[in-house]
Design a protein around this motif. Structure first.
Motif, PDB file in Angstrom:
ATOM      1  N   VAL A  65       0.849  -1.184   0.000  1.00 42.08           N
ATOM      2  CA  VAL A  65       0.000   0.000   0.000  1.00 42.08           C
ATOM      3  C   VAL A  65       0.887   1.238   0.000  1.00 42.08           C
ATOM      4  N   ASP A  66       0.813   1.980  -1.095  1.00 38.45           N
ATOM      5  CA  ASP A  66       1.536   3.250  -1.217  1.00 38.45           C
ATOM      6  C   ASP A  66       0.553   4.319  -0.770  1.00 38.45           C
ATOM      7  N   THR A  67       0.798   4.893   0.395  1.00 36.70           N
ATOM      8  CA  THR A  67      -0.198   5.742   1.046  1.00 36.70           C
ATOM      9  C   THR A  67       0.179   7.207   0.938  1.00 36.70           C
ATOM     10  N   GLN A  96      -0.635  13.743   4.391  1.00 36.84           N
ATOM     11  CA  GLN A  96       0.220  14.815   4.897  1.00 36.84           C
ATOM     12  C   GLN A  96      -0.047  15.046   6.386  1.00 36.84           C
ATOM     13  N   THR A  97       0.879  15.763   7.029  1.00 36.96           N
ATOM     14  CA  THR A  97       0.645  16.188   8.413  1.00 36.96           C
ATOM     15  C   THR A  97      -0.739  16.832   8.503  1.00 36.96           C
ATOM     16  N   GLU A  98      -1.054  17.627   7.505  1.00 41.66           N
ATOM     17  CA  GLU A  98      -2.305  18.390   7.497  1.00 41.66           C
ATOM     18  C   GLU A  98      -3.539  17.506   7.337  1.00 41.66           C
ATOM     19  N   GLY A 103      -0.274  21.090  -2.476  1.00 42.68           N
ATOM     20  CA  GLY A 103       1.108  21.453  -2.794  1.00 42.68           C
ATOM     21  C   GLY A 103       1.825  20.424  -3.645  1.00 42.68           C
ATOM     22  N   ASP A 104       1.122  19.366  -4.004  1.00 46.74           N
ATOM     23  CA  ASP A 104       1.729  18.304  -4.806  1.00 46.74           C
ATOM     24  C   ASP A 104       1.204  18.329  -6.238  1.00 46.74           C
ATOM     25  N   GLY A 105       2.097  18.039  -7.169  1.00 43.71           N
ATOM     26  CA  GLY A 105       1.688  17.809  -8.540  1.00 43.71           C
ATOM     27  C   GLY A 105       1.256  16.357  -8.681  1.00 43.71           C
TER      28      GLY A 105
HETATM   29  C1  6R9 Z   1       2.632  11.488   5.854  1.00 43.01           C
HETATM   30  C2  6R9 Z   1       3.687  12.490   5.506  1.00 43.01           C
HETATM   31  C3  6R9 Z   1       3.646  15.299   3.204  1.00 43.01           C
HETATM   32  C4  6R9 Z   1       4.218  15.315   1.791  1.00 43.01           C
HETATM   33  C5  6R9 Z   1       3.155  15.278   0.721  1.00 43.01           C
HETATM   34  C6  6R9 Z   1       3.915  14.643  -0.424  1.00 43.01           C
HETATM   35  C7  6R9 Z   1       4.816  13.644   0.270  1.00 43.01           C
HETATM   36  C8  6R9 Z   1       3.772  11.638   1.426  1.00 43.01           C
HETATM   37  C9  6R9 Z   1       3.501  10.277  -0.244  1.00 43.01           C
HETATM   38  C10 6R9 Z   1       4.038  11.487  -0.739  1.00 43.01           C
HETATM   39  C11 6R9 Z   1       4.000  10.653  -2.886  1.00 43.01           C
HETATM   40  C12 6R9 Z   1       3.243   9.223  -1.191  1.00 43.01           C
HETATM   41  N1  6R9 Z   1       4.204  12.298   0.331  1.00 43.01           N
HETATM   42  N2  6R9 Z   1       3.351  10.408   1.095  1.00 43.01           N
HETATM   43  N3  6R9 Z   1       4.286  11.668  -2.054  1.00 43.01           N
HETATM   44  N4  6R9 Z   1       3.504   9.466  -2.500  1.00 43.01           N
HETATM   45  N5  6R9 Z   1       2.760   8.018  -0.813  1.00 43.01           N
HETATM   46  O1  6R9 Z   1       4.697  12.167   4.909  1.00 43.01           O
HETATM   47  O2  6R9 Z   1       3.417  13.777   5.900  1.00 43.01           O
HETATM   48  O3  6R9 Z   1       5.670  14.838   6.408  1.00 43.01           O
HETATM   49  O4  6R9 Z   1       3.548  16.208   6.137  1.00 43.01           O
HETATM   50  O5  6R9 Z   1       4.684  15.148   4.167  1.00 43.01           O
HETATM   51  O6  6R9 Z   1       5.008  14.141   1.590  1.00 43.01           O
HETATM   52  O7  6R9 Z   1       4.700  15.590  -1.074  1.00 43.01           O
HETATM   53  O8  6R9 Z   1       2.694  16.570   0.413  1.00 43.01           O
HETATM   54  P1  6R9 Z   1       4.360  15.036   5.723  1.00 43.01           P
END
Ligand code: 6R9
Length: 659
Positions: free
Chosen positions: A415-417, A420-422, A504-506
């Motif tokens: 599972v690729d989850t 974010q903290t938010e 904030g992610d593409g």
């Molecule tokens: C839970 C966590 C959030 C940022 C998020 C994104 C990156 C986290 C990801 C992922 C691609 C995934 N991110 N999980 N990008 N695939 N499965 O990491 O929280 O430290 O707040 O980071 O991490 O860029 O916006 P946080």
């Protein structure tokens, strides 16, 4: 985003491999396909029913109040206590003797705590905190290593309804001080020291320094004895936990609080500006933590041994070590140390020792294990594993395949989850036993979650197109704001696209509509009018058998606007092949050609620089900002948040040495 934008990110979604879950897994899976239809039929009714995974002191009557967006109120007139939900109710239902925590220390010693033990420990600590003056609503800072007392401290705060602010034990005195001051914490819980890479590192001196330099709100410091030895002591302020514990009662009545009562503040490590205190509340957060943990990790409380390698200093440690797992009555491993102490097989040894069934870690850890070589995990019996998880950044298909084959024995769903903290909890992820997985894609929003990819004009993009990842409906675990700064909350997350939370992610939707994360939008570069993802080029580089790890940045370029510059760590053991290809000085050109072949000439890095380390934050994220400074021949910026600040010196010495 222009059509050109899509050209460059085509390659990732060329990934066509899919993996169906094993039949036996499907038959016994916790998650059911009907969750999707249930949530689609009535999203609020869906969440209302998930909230019944919890025990409420007063049932709620209103599911969601969204009358003042972006400020959401979930289950607002209900009351509950988080510690009661995570511990007491399991003891009351006859599971007090089930192991909650299997604590493995770095030196190989261990300890285990049943749910009944945890109930006693957190009740004692709640009584001690109350004696130190902590009342419902007061903030408590927690600055501890990854030991059971960190879990107890968080749950003891939750028991009183005192919001905690956990500060990662690797952060400096200065970072601790600014966080204590922002939250005006009344008490700090810390330890004398911690074990890290075979050494004993002091922790309390950082608290002393933080309090000497400010942080006037702090009245008491509760100190856990971990490493032993001498510590400076401030009489009247400092209290040993082991001494206070002796006389503390194991009886403590959990305080029911309103669902919107703040449970914790967690500061994001933010690459620029002042850290943001992300606020999470009680009922909605715990509902989402519990539901996602149960379904995404296929949690069977009676038989599983779960292990999430995150530190409680990060959101993953909050939601998927403490709150989700404990609300689900999980038996779990927590590990104090580093993955290579005293040897590089330490994690795999722990999996063998405790017969871990679910393992949740990060792409950077997986790539590091790849770098060390598969012989190392090969020495251990990993056959207990039945599910693997990944979080923190996108996992490139090569690492995903390695994880599946070498760690998961080709049998465990991955599972690729994405979250974010938010967001408080997982938002986008396959459901194990339901979703056919695709290497490199987080795939689909969980049932109850609504996400989309939109273009510059705010329109949903078609399948096959890229854009910005947004969340278009409120969700129970969402941040309720930034501590003390409601305007910044609106401005940061809700102002770019009307009515949307912008993450904030593409991201890109592939032909099936599955979501591929392409990195932060600031990691997306524009080369001659073509939008290229750093992730995509990194993925191409790592697919070369000589490459262990790669970081790509978009450096300013006079002719093309931006140009990719790659920093590459080579795997060991390829000396012969490299010599046959003409030696190490030929490697950059070969790798440029490889990227050209994988993606197209447009994506070929202008430069490939061979390095021995990459700059990473303490949570393992590559700090591309610093690499961009190197690539653009600038003075390297602030390295304060690096796990190891000497890495930048190493990189620069290596580069000047070679040129
Ligand atoms: C839970 C966590 C959030 C940022 C998020 C994104 C990156 C986290 C990801 C992922 C691609 C995934 N991110 N999980 N990008 N695939 N499965 O990491 O929280 O430290 O707040 O980071 O991490 O860029 O916006 P946080």
């Amino acid at each position: 985003m222009s059509d050109d934008a899509v050209t460059g990110i085509e390659n990732l979604s060329q990934e066509t491999r899919t993996f169906a879950p094993p039949t036996e897994f499907v038959q016994n899976a916790v998650a059911r396909p009907s969750l999707y239809s249930e949530a689609e039929r009535d999203r609020l009714a869906f969440w209302r029913s998930r909230a019944s995974l919890l025990s409420w002191e007063t049932p709620f009557t209103e599911t969601l109040d969204w009358s003042n967006p972006p400020f959401a109120r979930w289950f607002a007139d209900g009351t509950l206590n988080v510690a009661y939900n995570c511990v007491d109710r399991h003891v009351e239902s006859g599971h007090g003797s089930q192991v909650a925590l299997l604590a493995e220390y770095e030196d190989g010693t261990d300890a285990s705590y049943t749910y009944a033990d945890v109930k006693d420990e957190i009740s004692r600590m709640a009584n001690v905190l109350a004696d130190l003056g902590v009342r419902t609503g007061d903030r408590v800072a927690i600055y501890l290593p990854m030991i059971p007392e960190a879990v107890f401290a968080m749950l003891a705060c939750a028991r009183i309804g005192a919001p905690h602010s956990v500060v990662f034990g690797g952060f400096s005195a200065e970072a601790l001080r600014s966080r204590i001051e922002d939250a005006e914490a009344r008490v700090v819980i810390t330890a004398d020291g911690q074990n890290r890479r075979g050494k004993q590192l002091p922790l309390k001196p950082a608290v002393d320094e933080a309090l000497a330099g400010g942080a006037k709100s702090v009245e008491k410091v509760l100190v856990v004895r971990r490493t032993g030895g001498d510590v400076a002591w401030t009489e009247g302020r400092d209290v040993w936990w082991h001494e206070a514990r002796e006389s503390a009662s194991t009886e403590h009545a959990p305080v029911p609080v309103e669902a919107e009562h703040p449970l914790f503040i967690l500061y994001t490590s933010g690459t620029t500006g002042k850290p943001k205190g992300i606020v999470h509340t009680t009922g909605g957060y715990l509902t989402q933590a519990t539901y996602t943990h149960r379904n995404v990790f296929d949690l069977k409380p009676a038989t599983d041994v779960y292990w999430c390698t995150a530190d409680v200093g990060w959101i993953t440690g909050h939601t998927y070590v403490v709150y989700g797992p404990m609300a689900n009555r999980t038996t779990q491993v927590i590990y104090e140390g580093t993955p290579d102490t005293p040897h590089q097989g330490r994690w795999w040894e722990i999996i063998e020792k405790y017969k871990v069934t679910q393992f949740y870690s990060s792409p950077t850890a997986i790539r590091t294990a790849m770098k060390w070589g598969e012989d190392i995990p090969g020495k251990y019996d990993l056959s207990s594993l039945r599910l693997l998880g990944s979080v923190g950044e996108a996992i490139n298909p090569e690492a995903w395949m390695w994880y599946r084959r070498v760690i998961g024995g080709d049998r465990c769903p991955i599972v690729d989850t994405w979250w974010q903290t938010e967001t408080g909890g997982i938002m986008i992820s396959p459901l194990p036993g339901v979703t056919d997985t695709k290497p490199g894609s987080a795939q689909v929003p969980l049932p109850g979650i609504s996400a989309d990819v939109i273009n510059d004009a705010g329109e949903s993009v078609e399948n096959g197109q890229g854009g910005y990842l947004v969340l278009d409906q409120p969700w129970p675990g969402m941040l309720r704001g930034i501590w003390g700064d409601p305007e910044r909350f609106k401005e940061t997350y809700w102002s770019r696209f009307e009515g949307y939370y912008f993450a904030g992610d593409g991201a890109k939707k592939d032909a099936d509509g599955d979501i591929w994360l392409l990195g932060r939008v600031d990691d997306v570069m524009n080369v001659s009018g073509h939008r290229l993802s750093t992730m995509e080029i990194e993925s191409a580089l790592v697919s070369h058998e000589w490459v262990a790890e790669a970081a790509v940045v978009g450096a300013d370029d006079e002719t093309t606007g931006q140009a990719p510059v790659a920093f590459v760590i080579l795997r060991s053991g390829n000396d012969e092949a490299i010599a046959a290809a003409g030696g190490e000085e030929k490697v950059p050109e070969l790798l440029r050609a490889h990227v050209g072949k994988e993606i197209g000439p447009i994506a070929k890095p202008k430069k490939v620089l061979l390095v021995t380390e990459l700059p990473k934050t303490r949570s393992g994220k590559i700090m591309r900002r610093l690499l961009r400074d190197v690539a653009e021949n600038r003075q390297v910026g602030d390295t304060q948040t690096l796990a190891d600040a000497s890495v930048m010196d190493l990189i620069q010495q290596g580069l000047t040495g070679k040129s």
